[in-house]
Design an enzyme around this catalytic site. Structure first.
Site, short mmCIF file in Angstrom:
data_model
loop_
_atom_site.label_atom_id
_atom_site.label_comp_id
_atom_site.label_asym_id
_atom_site.label_seq_id
_atom_site.Cartn_x
_atom_site.Cartn_y
_atom_site.Cartn_z
N ASP A 169 1.24 -1.00 0.13
CA ASP A 169 -0.06 0.05 -0.15
C ASP A 169 0.94 1.31 -0.06
O ASP A 169 2.04 1.41 -1.14
CB ASP A 169 -1.11 0.03 1.31
CG ASP A 169 -2.15 0.82 0.57
OD1 ASP A 169 -2.53 1.50 0.75
OD2 ASP A 169 -3.40 -0.56 1.13
N HIS B 20 -4.03 5.87 3.45
CA HIS B 20 -4.93 4.76 2.63
C HIS B 20 -3.34 3.56 3.64
O HIS B 20 -4.33 2.87 3.66
CB HIS B 20 -4.46 4.67 1.09
CG HIS B 20 -5.10 3.91 0.63
ND1 HIS B 20 -5.12 2.38 0.50
CD2 HIS B 20 -6.38 3.85 0.41
CE1 HIS B 20 -5.63 1.93 -0.26
NE2 HIS B 20 -7.17 2.54 -0.17
N SER C 131 -10.91 -1.25 -0.60
CA SER C 131 -10.38 -0.58 -0.69
C SER C 131 -10.36 -1.10 1.21
O SER C 131 -9.31 -1.40 1.97
CB SER C 131 -9.05 0.31 -0.43
OG SER C 131 -8.50 0.59 -1.50
#
Length: 691
Positions: free
Chosen positions: A63, A138, A467
């Site tokens: 990520d 994220h 996600s």
């Protein structure tokens, strides 16, 4: 291309779409706590107890890196022992990231990969790219969702307050930063896969995927990397993408992926629009500032005051001052629209969702009083504005609401759908899991809106996307890996698929927010994960490297294309059909108007405690198809742990088919276990039109 940015506040990635990772031509993008209780996880029973929280498991997360400083989700409890000795990873240091100081028995690995991105850009990247530090948010969100430590009193301001904890609270986290502020190169993603494999992680969580049409597997480095990982026994959980609700929008659709769609929890963050005539429309918001109050104030449409989408600098301050503005979707980010209203002197904003999203609107952490409403409700508000000489409204912010209305789960409109674009006989997505309005840890280097002018910094943020659903399943896979160490990645996926449920909290079929009707298996997959049932599925459908190579050969891949996956086997020596791949679901494509029959074969292994179990088939046939299972009963013994069966799907000569797809299921039961596989039938367009 950047649909995911407003959904998951994610950075975009670029994909090197060459057979062996050469020139960069395509793009990939990053896809994202009430959830443990929603999933039935309890330390005193079920899977969480059976797995001891997965303390012997390492979850690798590919990520944007991690921001552990001041984030208790990445703290190691004193009772957490050293990481498993088989793990060979480590934490590296870089600018603003002291690996030896920030890593511990929870965060056991942190590495970064930027050479591919530098080759793409033709220059060296900034200092932040040469560090595992997450400056986006994220990666911090996804990794804490999968395996974060328990944290009391977590929340986004006063929203979603409570104990935040990852799905596998005892698991160790190893972060592989392949994406940064300037995107990510597919060669960096592949390098991250290879490093995670070398480090001997147990599960990989991959919340990123191709933009647009899913690429061929041999030109998709994420698929290639996942193949290598699964071949080494590593479960790879991947997001289906946020390109729904259109058909064949799912990415990460190779059979070795555990592909995850996104659905809702039983929690909402309502912001009600109350019009001057008393009509009320419930929207969704994470605005945390001073409320507007009950008194109604003037309401205008953005198109009448300079910008229908409420772009910064285009709104007429004279016409906006002190008013609430109705803003259409598109052009600029959702969070940027209330900011534009604020800068023009407006009092607040109402954001219209897109038509294709149906009843869903996306929750955002607004910097100015605002709420998002569905497209239909926005149309009604617009008609009210047009019908009144002096329209007024206010917005009431109701905080966090947990309850049975509306029913949950429901499929998110943005969640990407099947059928499988590259291999229609491989059913995708596999399952759905919580992916709407998920609270998890956040970086201290970026605001919750990702707007440059937003100076707020938070330890937790609430965002949506596949996600976010992906790391939920990654964490559950980690629990299963420890509870069932003998299971292969395919067996773990099988257990999650065949035990998934398809009814919402009201007893109806899981709904689809894009249509307000029941969802289909091409949206929800085999169903919503049910972790406690998955630990004891009864039967599993297994597959390994050789099965996947046979699948690639059945697709008609050349020796050069198969070689990308590390195999020198000639497909001329392999016989098989794509539909015979040992998948826990059935996808049948009728390509002709003529009456036809398709046969698919499966092998199941008994993993239940009763070695002499007998399972009987129950078929719910899709419309237009006669389904025959042979044999109808599978009998196991201590020496015969596997059994094969054959399913024939025959078009009916009578009756009508009015849809492109029809669905059914095959359920095997021994009286204790229910092992259910969905059936999806794709009809030729001319056949549907004819009938």
């Amino acid at each position: 291309m950047d649909l995911l940015r407003p959904l998951a506040l994610a950075a975009l990635c670029a994909l090197l779409a060459a057979v062996a990772a050469a020139a960069a031509t395509e793009s990939e993008e990053l896809h994202t706590t009430l959830t443990p209780s929603f999933l039935g996880l309890s330390p005193s029973s079920g899977l969480l107890k059976a797995s001891n929280g997965a303390t012997d498991v390492v979850i690798g997360v590919i990520d944007t890196g991690v921001y552990p400083e001041g984030r208790p989700s990445f703290a190691a409890d004193a009772s957490l022992p050293p990481p498993p000795s088989k793990f060979r990873g480590r934490c590296v240091s870089g600018p603003s990231f002291n690996g030896s100081a920030l890593c511990n028995n929870k965060l056991v690995g942190a590495k970064f990969f930027q050479r591919g991105q530098e080759a793409l850009r033709g220059r060296a990247l900034g200092a932040d790219s040469k560090s595992p530090l997450d400056t986006n948010g994220h990666g911090t969100h996804t990794s804490s969702t999968a395996g974060g430590s328990p944290v009391a009193g977590a929340g986004f301001f006063d929203y979603a307050r409570g104990k935040a904890v990852g799905m596998a609270p005892g698991a160790r986290i190893a972060v592989y930063k392949a994406c940064g502020e300037e995107g990510c190169a597919s060669s960096d993603i592949l390098a991250a896969f290879d490093e995670a494999i070398a480090d001997n992680v147990d599960v990989l969580s991959v919340s990123l995927g191709a933009v647009g049409t899913a690429p061929n597997f041999y030109s998709d480095n994420t698929a290639v990397g996942a193949f290598r990982a699964v071949s080494k026994g590593i479960v790879v959980s991947a997001s289906a993408g946020n390109s729904g609700p259109g058909d064949s929008t799912a990415c990460n659709i190779a059979p070795w992926f555990l592909t995850v769609g996104a659905s809702t929890l039983n929690r909402q963050f309502p912001g009600d629009v109350v019009l001057g005539n008393g009509e009320t429309f419930t929207g969704t918001t994470l605005y945390a500032g001073e409320p507007l109050g009950a008194n109604k104030i003037p309401l205008v449409y953005g198109g009448d005051v300079g910008s229908k989408v409420c772009e910064e600098g285009k709104l007429n301050a004279t016409k906006v001052a002190g008013k609430i503005v109705l803003c259409e979707s598109g052009v600029n980010a959702r969070a940027a629209k209330p900011l534009a209203v604020k800068l023009a002197g407006g009092a607040g904003a109402i954001l219209a969702s897109t038509k294709s999203f149906g009843e869903q609107s996306i929750t955002s952490p607004h910097v100015h009083p605002a709420t998002a409403v569905s497209f239909v409700d926005a149309e009604k508000i617009f008609k009210y504005i047009r019908a009144q000489t002096s329209p007024t409204a206010t917005i009431i912010f109701r905080g966090t609401v947990v309850g049975p209305t509306p029913p949950s789960p429901r499929m998110a409109a943005f969640s990407s759908r099947g059928p499988n674009f590259r291999a229609p006989e491989i059913f995708k997505p596999d399952v759905t899991a919580p992916g709407v309005d998920i609270l998890a840890a956040w970086t201290g280097a970026n605001s919750p809106t990702e707007l440059d002018s937003d100076t707020r910094r938070v330890k937790y943020n609430i965002i949506s996307g596949t996600s976010m659903s992906c790391p939920h399943v990654s964490g559950i896979a980690a629990l299963l890996r420890q509870a069932r160490p003998e299971w292969s990645p395919a067996a773990i996926k099988s257990a999650l698929m065949t035990t998934a449920y398809n009814a919402d909290s009201s007893g109806g079929v899981i709904g689809d927010m894009s249509t307000s009707d029941a969802s289909t298996p091409f949206a929800r997959g085999a169903g919503h994960i049910d972790p406690n049932r998955a630990v004891d599925p009864g039967l599993v459908y297994d597959a390994g490297t050789e099965d996947y190579i046979t699948f690639l050969c059945a697709l008609g891949y050349t020796a050069k294309q198969v070689a990308v996956f590390g195999s020198s086997i000639s497909c001329s020596k392999r016989a098989g059909s794509v539909g015979d791949h040992n998948y826990p679901a059935f996808s049948v494509v009728f390509t002709s108007n003529k009456v036809a029959a398709v046969t698919q074969r499966r092998v199941v292994r008994n993993v239940g405690s009763d070695t002499a179990a007998a399972y009987t088939a129950k078929v719910t046939a899709p419309d237009g198809v006669r389904v025959t299972v042979s044999p109808e009963t599978l009998r196991f013994s201590s020496t015969e742990k596997t059994q094969e069966y054959v399913v024939t799907f025959a078009q009916r000569t009578t009756g009508s088919v009015t849809e492109k797809y029809t669905f059914g299921s095959i359920e095997w039961s021994d009286g204790e276990h229910s092992v259910t596989s969905p059936i999806a039938i794709t009809w030729p367009t001319s056949k549907v039109a004819e009938m």
